[in-house]
Design a protein around this motif. Structure first.
Motif, mmCIF file in Angstrom:
data_model
loop_
_atom_site.group_PDB
_atom_site.id
_atom_site.type_symbol
_atom_site.label_atom_id
_atom_site.label_comp_id
_atom_site.label_asym_id
_atom_site.label_seq_id
_atom_site.Cartn_x
_atom_site.Cartn_y
_atom_site.Cartn_z
ATOM 1 N N MET A 1 17.835 -1.469 -0.905
ATOM 2 C CA MET A 1 16.907 -1.852 -2.160
ATOM 3 C C MET A 1 15.839 -1.242 -2.206
ATOM 4 N N ALA A 2 15.307 -0.627 -3.104
ATOM 5 C CA ALA A 2 13.717 0.186 -3.130
ATOM 6 C C ALA A 2 12.889 -1.203 -3.257
ATOM 7 N N ALA A 3 11.979 -0.727 -2.707
ATOM 8 C CA ALA A 3 10.733 -1.661 -2.775
ATOM 9 C C ALA A 3 10.047 -1.546 -4.130
ATOM 10 N N SER A 4 9.564 -2.769 -4.652
ATOM 11 C CA SER A 4 8.980 -2.864 -5.801
ATOM 12 C C SER A 4 7.407 -2.488 -5.689
ATOM 13 N N MET A 5 6.718 -2.252 -6.802
ATOM 14 C CA MET A 5 5.468 -1.756 -6.647
ATOM 15 C C MET A 5 4.456 -2.722 -6.046
ATOM 16 N N SER A 6 4.939 -4.193 -6.267
ATOM 17 C CA SER A 6 4.213 -5.295 -5.769
ATOM 18 C C SER A 6 4.427 -5.273 -4.251
ATOM 19 N N ASP A 7 5.615 -4.914 -3.610
ATOM 20 C CA ASP A 7 5.731 -4.938 -2.422
ATOM 21 C C ASP A 7 4.820 -3.682 -1.841
ATOM 22 N N ASP A 8 4.905 -2.601 -2.500
ATOM 23 C CA ASP A 8 3.926 -1.530 -1.985
ATOM 24 C C ASP A 8 2.697 -1.904 -1.996
ATOM 25 N N HIS A 9 1.941 -2.626 -3.101
ATOM 26 C CA HIS A 9 0.725 -3.045 -3.085
ATOM 27 C C HIS A 9 0.427 -3.908 -1.900
ATOM 28 N N ALA A 10 1.537 -4.930 -1.635
ATOM 29 C CA ALA A 10 1.233 -5.636 -0.387
ATOM 30 C C ALA A 10 1.056 -5.088 0.637
ATOM 31 N N TYR A 11 2.024 -3.982 0.885
ATOM 32 C CA TYR A 11 2.165 -3.257 2.349
ATOM 33 C C TYR A 11 0.619 -2.520 2.518
ATOM 34 N N TYR A 12 0.140 -1.778 1.483
ATOM 35 C CA TYR A 12 -0.894 -1.198 1.569
ATOM 36 C C TYR A 12 -1.998 -2.096 1.923
ATOM 37 N N LEU A 13 -2.237 -3.302 1.277
ATOM 38 C CA LEU A 13 -3.120 -4.322 1.554
ATOM 39 C C LEU A 13 -3.134 -4.606 2.815
ATOM 40 N N LYS A 14 -1.989 -4.858 3.314
ATOM 41 C CA LYS A 14 -1.725 -5.327 4.759
ATOM 42 C C LYS A 14 -2.104 -4.353 5.852
ATOM 43 N N ARG A 15 -1.999 -2.942 5.629
ATOM 44 C CA ARG A 15 -2.377 -1.902 6.536
ATOM 45 C C ARG A 15 -3.725 -1.737 6.322
ATOM 46 N N SER A 16 -4.448 -1.846 5.402
ATOM 47 C CA SER A 16 -5.977 -1.947 5.267
ATOM 48 C C SER A 16 -6.490 -3.008 6.117
ATOM 49 N N GLU A 17 -5.809 -4.175 5.974
ATOM 50 C CA GLU A 17 -6.545 -5.237 6.834
ATOM 51 C C GLU A 17 -6.125 -4.933 8.345
#
Length: 54
Positions: A1-17
């Motif tokens: 299953m492909a990640a949604s844009m919401s999932d991508d957003h959360a991932y990038y924010l987590k990596r930033s943190e």
């Protein structure tokens, strides 16, 4: 299953943190700067994902 844009957003924010945390713990100036640069890049990408979703 492909990640949604919401999932991508959360991932990038987590990596930033994560990188901000690594910068805070870093004792080497160049490592701290690199982590802060990665944190900023991930935060910008998170913002771009939100713009694409609109």
């Amino acid at each position: 299953m492909a990640a949604s844009m919401s999932d991508d957003h959360a991932y990038y924010l987590k990596r930033s943190e994560d990188h901000r945390g690594m910068a805070d713990r870093s004792t080497v100036a160049s490592s701290r700067i690199a982590h802060l640069q990665f944190a900023d890049a991930y935060a910008r990408r998170a913002d771009q994902v939100l713009v694409q979703e609109d």
